[in-house]
Write a protein that holds these residues in place. Structure first.
Motif, mmCIF file in Angstrom:
data_model
loop_
_atom_site.group_PDB
_atom_site.id
_atom_site.type_symbol
_atom_site.label_atom_id
_atom_site.label_comp_id
_atom_site.label_asym_id
_atom_site.label_seq_id
_atom_site.Cartn_x
_atom_site.Cartn_y
_atom_site.Cartn_z
ATOM 1 N N PRO A 153 -54.170 -51.098 96.923
ATOM 2 C CA PRO A 153 -53.540 -50.466 95.749
ATOM 3 C C PRO A 153 -53.886 -48.982 95.684
ATOM 4 C CG PRO A 153 -55.443 -51.783 95.098
ATOM 5 C CD PRO A 153 -55.229 -52.045 96.558
ATOM 6 N N ILE A 154 -52.935 -48.187 95.188
ATOM 7 C CA ILE A 154 -53.159 -46.750 94.998
ATOM 8 C C ILE A 154 -53.035 -46.402 93.522
ATOM 9 C CG2 ILE A 154 -52.380 -44.431 95.565
ATOM 10 C CD1 ILE A 154 -51.389 -45.460 98.226
ATOM 11 N N GLN A 155 -51.872 -46.702 92.940
ATOM 12 C CA GLN A 155 -51.624 -46.478 91.515
ATOM 13 C C GLN A 155 -51.971 -45.048 91.090
ATOM 14 O OE1 GLN A 155 -49.928 -48.569 89.908
ATOM 15 N NE2 GLN A 155 -50.114 -50.368 91.226
ATOM 16 N N LYS A 156 -51.373 -44.083 91.786
ATOM 17 C CA LYS A 156 -51.559 -42.676 91.450
ATOM 18 C C LYS A 156 -50.222 -41.969 91.463
ATOM 19 C CE LYS A 156 -56.255 -42.173 93.308
ATOM 20 N NZ LYS A 156 -57.115 -41.432 94.274
ATOM 21 N N GLU A 157 -50.163 -40.846 90.753
ATOM 22 C CA GLU A 157 -48.972 -40.019 90.778
ATOM 23 C C GLU A 157 -49.115 -38.967 91.875
ATOM 24 O OE1 GLU A 157 -48.173 -38.338 86.989
ATOM 25 O OE2 GLU A 157 -47.996 -40.294 85.970
ATOM 26 N N LEU A 158 -48.026 -38.777 92.605
ATOM 27 C CA LEU A 158 -48.002 -37.753 93.655
ATOM 28 C C LEU A 158 -47.503 -36.450 93.020
ATOM 29 C CD1 LEU A 158 -48.205 -36.803 96.595
ATOM 30 C CD2 LEU A 158 -45.931 -37.812 96.987
ATOM 31 N N THR A 159 -48.444 -35.616 92.596
ATOM 32 C CA THR A 159 -48.073 -34.388 91.901
ATOM 33 C C THR A 159 -47.844 -33.224 92.864
ATOM 34 O OG1 THR A 159 -50.427 -33.936 91.579
ATOM 35 C CG2 THR A 159 -49.247 -35.039 89.779
ATOM 36 N N ASN A 160 -48.546 -33.252 93.986
ATOM 37 C CA ASN A 160 -48.390 -32.191 94.978
ATOM 38 C C ASN A 160 -48.496 -32.780 96.373
ATOM 39 O OD1 ASN A 160 -48.242 -29.861 96.409
ATOM 40 N ND2 ASN A 160 -50.019 -28.874 95.497
ATOM 41 N N GLU A 161 -49.717 -33.204 96.758
ATOM 42 C CA GLU A 161 -49.857 -33.880 98.039
ATOM 43 C C GLU A 161 -50.972 -34.908 97.968
ATOM 44 O OE1 GLU A 161 -52.434 -31.584 101.206
ATOM 45 O OE2 GLU A 161 -50.800 -30.278 100.514
ATOM 46 N N ASN B 192 -41.086 -29.906 95.241
ATOM 47 C CA ASN B 192 -40.460 -29.404 93.997
ATOM 48 C C ASN B 192 -40.806 -30.288 92.804
ATOM 49 O OD1 ASN B 192 -38.987 -31.522 95.095
ATOM 50 N ND2 ASN B 192 -37.030 -30.812 94.246
ATOM 51 N N PRO B 193 -42.074 -30.318 92.410
ATOM 52 C CA PRO B 193 -42.449 -31.136 91.248
ATOM 53 C C PRO B 193 -41.739 -30.669 89.983
ATOM 54 C CG PRO B 193 -44.233 -29.638 91.869
ATOM 55 C CD PRO B 193 -43.214 -29.561 92.960
ATOM 56 N N ASP B 194 -41.568 -31.600 89.053
ATOM 57 C CA ASP B 194 -40.897 -31.305 87.788
ATOM 58 C C ASP B 194 -41.605 -32.114 86.700
ATOM 59 O OD1 ASP B 194 -38.928 -31.767 85.544
ATOM 60 O OD2 ASP B 194 -37.693 -30.464 86.813
ATOM 61 N N PRO B 195 -41.988 -31.495 85.596
ATOM 62 C CA PRO B 195 -42.754 -32.216 84.564
ATOM 63 C C PRO B 195 -41.992 -33.374 83.916
ATOM 64 C CG PRO B 195 -42.069 -30.037 83.768
ATOM 65 C CD PRO B 195 -41.795 -30.066 85.243
ATOM 66 N N GLY B 196 -40.669 -33.388 84.048
ATOM 67 C CA GLY B 196 -39.893 -34.478 83.461
ATOM 68 C C GLY B 196 -39.749 -35.691 84.361
ATOM 69 N N TYR B 197 -40.276 -35.582 85.570
ATOM 70 C CA TYR B 197 -40.096 -36.657 86.549
ATOM 71 C C TYR B 197 -41.408 -36.887 87.296
ATOM 72 C CZ TYR B 197 -35.245 -35.538 85.558
ATOM 73 O OH TYR B 197 -34.060 -35.307 84.911
ATOM 74 N N VAL B 198 -41.525 -38.056 87.887
ATOM 75 C CA VAL B 198 -42.789 -38.407 88.518
ATOM 76 C C VAL B 198 -42.543 -39.226 89.774
ATOM 77 C CG1 VAL B 198 -43.033 -40.538 87.149
ATOM 78 C CG2 VAL B 198 -45.065 -39.429 88.098
ATOM 79 N N VAL B 199 -43.418 -39.049 90.769
ATOM 80 C CA VAL B 199 -43.442 -39.911 91.950
ATOM 81 C C VAL B 199 -44.693 -40.770 91.850
ATOM 82 C CG1 VAL B 199 -43.570 -40.022 94.463
ATOM 83 C CG2 VAL B 199 -42.229 -38.215 93.370
ATOM 84 N N ARG B 200 -44.496 -42.063 91.720
ATOM 85 C CA ARG B 200 -45.626 -42.990 91.588
ATOM 86 C C ARG B 200 -45.892 -43.676 92.927
ATOM 87 N NH1 ARG B 200 -46.189 -43.168 86.079
ATOM 88 N NH2 ARG B 200 -44.262 -42.993 84.847
ATOM 89 N N MET B 201 -47.120 -43.599 93.383
ATOM 90 C CA MET B 201 -47.540 -44.329 94.582
ATOM 91 C C MET B 201 -48.185 -45.639 94.133
ATOM 92 S SD MET B 201 -49.157 -41.188 96.820
ATOM 93 C CE MET B 201 -50.286 -40.744 95.492
ATOM 94 N N VAL B 202 -47.699 -46.748 94.674
ATOM 95 C CA VAL B 202 -48.139 -48.070 94.215
ATOM 96 C C VAL B 202 -49.175 -48.670 95.151
ATOM 97 C CG1 VAL B 202 -47.393 -50.427 93.721
ATOM 98 C CG2 VAL B 202 -45.967 -48.482 93.026
#
Length: 515
Positions: free
Chosen positions: A404-412, A491-501
Motif C-alpha cells: 500500500p502507498i496511499q499518498k498523493e503525487l504532488t510533484n514526484e 502540471n499540478p493543480d490545487p483543484g485536482y489530485v493524483v492518488r497513488m494506491v
C-alpha cells in the motif's frame, strides 16, 4: 535416395493439392425458427444479466449459498433497465459493434468499431477502459489490447460482449471467431480474447445442436490446447464427468487450481477475480450442470459468484439460442414484453430492434459462408471448429508483493522495484468530484515515468472518469533485479489530485519463504 525424396515430396504436394476439402454439414430450418433462436439469445442475456445483477462481485472467492434467495418479479427487467443502466454493459457493448456493422456493413474495419467504442458516453472498467484510453491516445488495435499495454488483457471484457459474434454466425464457429478477432483485440489479448472466441463459438453451435455437452466441448476446439484458458475449461469438463451431480465440487476444484490472479491489478492478492477463464468456467458449470434447464443454468452460473451478472447472462444467452425464445419459461419472461421497446442506455437500440437487425446480419453471414436463404427457409453450412492462433499474456510474470502507498503525487515520488515488472495503481480525479456531470471533472495531468534514471514514458492522466487511465503506470519485462523508479507530475493543480494506491511487483518466479 534424392530421387525418392523428390518423388515423395511431389506426391505429397499433388495429393494435398487435389484432395477435396472437408465438406460442411448442412442444417436447414425455417426463417422463423432462426429468428426465434436469435431472439432467445438476446433475451436470454437480458434475463441473465437482470437476475444476477444484485450479486455482481458481492461474492468473491465464495459461492452464493442455496438459502440466499435471488429476487425475481414481474416488471423487474424494465425497472432494472431504467434505474441501473450500467448493469447492462453486456448488452450496450455488444450493440455498439452491432450498430457499426449496421451502419458500415459487415466489412466494417476494426478502426470503425474502435472509434465508436472509445468515443461512447458509457462508463467502462478494466480492459475496456484501458483499451478506450489507448485508442484515444493513438494506440491502435491490436496493440491497444496487448498485455504489455493493457494490465487487464486477461480480464472478462470481450467475453461478456462477444455474444453478437456467435449470433451473427449460426452454425459457423470459425466465422464467429473471425468476426471477433479484430474487435476482441481492441481491449483484450490471450485468455481475454479466448473468452470471447469461446463464448461466440458456443452461441454459434447452439443454433445447430440441442446437446449442451456437445456445444461446450465442440466450441472448445476453437481454443489452442496449449493455452491456460483451454486447460481451465477442459478441467471443468473433466470434473463434471467426475462429479456429475454436484456442481459445488467442481466449483471448489476450479477455485483450488485456477483462482490465482496474475494480471488484473485489482485481483492480485485478492479474492476479487475478473479473469476471463475462471468466469468462463462458471458459465460452463452452469451450462453443464443445468443440462438444458433454464432455471438451473442461471441459478448455478450466478451462484458461482464473482461476475455473477455477466456469467448467467452468457449462459442464459447460449441456452436461449439453443431452445429459442418461445421455449424460455413464461416465468423468466415476466415483464419482458414491456421492456423490449426500451432503448438500452447510451444506444438507440431496443431488444425489438436488435431482434430484427440480428436476423438481418445472420442471413447475410449465412449467404456469405456457403449457406442458402430462401423466402421461408435457410440452410446453414455448419463449420467444424478450428483452433485460433496461440497467444498468452503475462508469461513468466508472477506477482510477489502488493504494498500500500496511499499518498498523493504532488510533484514526484520514488520507489524501488526488485523483480521484472510493476504496476502503480492509482487515479487522477478532482478534489470535489461531480458525479452527475463528469464533463466538469476536466483536467489532464502530464506525467512522466523514469526507470533507472531513464525517461521511459510520458503519459496523460485525465481526471474525467470516462477518460481516465485505469492505472497510473506499469512496466513488464524489465531485466531481473533492482530498479529505481520515479514518477513526476509536471502540471499540478490545487483543484485536482493524483492518488497513488498501491504498488504491485512481479518477478520471474513465485517467491518462497527461506527454509
Amino acid at each position: 535416395m534424392k530421387k525418392l525424396v523428390s518423388w515423395s515430396l511431389f506426391l505429397i504436394v499433388v495429393v494435398g493439392f487435389i484432395a477435396p476439402k472437408p465438406q460442411p454439414t448442412y442444417v436447414s430450418m425455417s426463417k422463423e425458427k432462426l429468428r426465434d433462436k436469435i431472439k432467445g439469445g438476446w433475451a436470454g442475456q437480458v434475463i441473465g444479466c437482470t437476475f444476477g445483477g444484485p450479486t455482481e462481485f458481492q461474492f468473491n472467492g465464495t459461492m452464493i449459498n442455496d438459502y440466499q434467495k435471488i429476487p425475481w418479479y414481474d416488471g423487474y427487467i424494465k425497472h432494472s433497465m431504467m434505474s441501473s443502466p450500467s448493469l447492462y454493459d453486456d448488452l450496450y457493448m455488444d450493440l455498439t459493434f452491432v450498430d457499426v456493422f449496421e451502419k458500415h456493413g459487415l466489412d466494417a474495419p476494426v478502426e470503425a468499431h474502435a472509434k465508436a467504442y472509445a468515443n461512447s458516453e458509457y462508463r467502462l472498467w478494466h480492459a475496456n477502459q484501458v483499451g478506450r484510453y489507448n485508442i484515444l491516445h493513438g494506440l491502435k488495435a491490436p496493440e491497444s489490447g496487448h498485455w504489455l499495454n493493457n494490465p487487464h488483457a486477461d480480464d472478462i471484457d470481450f467475453q461478456i460482449e462477444a455474444d453478437f459474434s456467435g449470433l451473427m454466425a449460426p452454425g459457423m464457429p470459425n466465422t464467429a471467431a473471425k468476426i471477433g478477432d479484430g474487435i476482441g483485440h481492441i481491449m483484450n489479448y490471450g485468455d481475454g480474447w479466448y473468452g470471447g472466441v469461446y463464448v461466440g463459438a458456443m452461441y454459434s453451435l447452439a443454433f445447430v445442436s440441442k446437446d449442451i455437452n456437445y456445444v461446450v466441448k465442440e466450441a472448445l476446439k476453437t481454443i489452442p490446447a496449449q493455452s491456460t484458458f483451454y486447460q481451465c475449461i477442459n478441467d471443468v469438463i473433466g470434473w463434471h464427468a467426475k462429479y456429475p451431480n454436484d456442481w459445488k465440487k467442481t466449483w471448489f476444484e476450479v477455485q483450488r487450481k485456477w483462482a490465482d490472479e496474475a494480471g488484473c491489478p485489482m485481483g492480485v492478492y485478492s479474492a476479487y477475480d475478473i479473469d476471463a477463464k475462471i468466469n468462463a468456467a462458471y458459465i460452463v458449470i452452469g451450462l453443464l450442470y443445468g443440462n438444458g434447464d433454464f432455471t438451473k443454468t442461471m441459478e448455478i452460473s450466478t451462484r458461482c459468484g464473482q461476475d455473477s451478472d455477466c456469467n448467467p447472462s452468457s449462459a442464459a444467452g447460449i441456452l436461449g439460442t439453443m431452445i429459442g425464445y418461445d421455449q424460455i419459461s413464461s416465468y423468466w419472461k415476466l415483464g419482458l414484453k414491456e421492456a423490449e421497446d426500451v432503448d438500452f442506455r447510451y444506444t438507440t437500440m431496443s431488444l425489438n430492434d436488435v431482434y430484427d437487425i440480428g436476423l438481418k446480419h445472420a442471413l447475410q453471414m449465412i449467404e456469405r459462408n456457403g449457406g442458402k436463404v430462401s423466402d421461408k427457409d435457410v440452410t446453414l453450412a455448419v463449420q467444424k471448429p478450428q483452433a485460433v492462433r496461440l497467444e498468452q499474456g503475462f508469461t513468466g510474470h508472477f506477482p510477489v508483493s502488493v504494498k500500500p502507498i496511499q499518498k498523493e503525487l504532488t510533484n514526484e515520488y520514488s520507489f524501488e522495484v526488485d523483480g521484472i515488472g510493476f504496476v502503480l495503481r492509482g487515479n487522477a480525479e478532482p478534489v470535489k468530484v461531480d458525479i452527475a456531470n463528469d464533463k466538469a471533472n476536466v483536467h489532464v495531468f502530464d506525467a512522466e515515468l523514469y526507470i533507472d534514471d531513464k525517461l521511459v514514458e510520458k503519459a496523460k492522466l485525465p481526471t474525467s472518469f470516462r477518460l481516465r487511465r485505469h492505472e497510473l503506470f506499469w512496466k513488464y519485462q524489465l531485466p531481473k533485479g533492482k530498479h529505481a523508479v520515479r514518477v513526476k507530475v509536471l502540471n499540478p493543480d490545487p483543484g485536482y489530485v493524483v492518488r497513488m494506491v498501491s504498488l504491485i511487483t512481479y518477478d520471474n518466479k513465485p517467491h518462497a519463504h527461506p527454509e
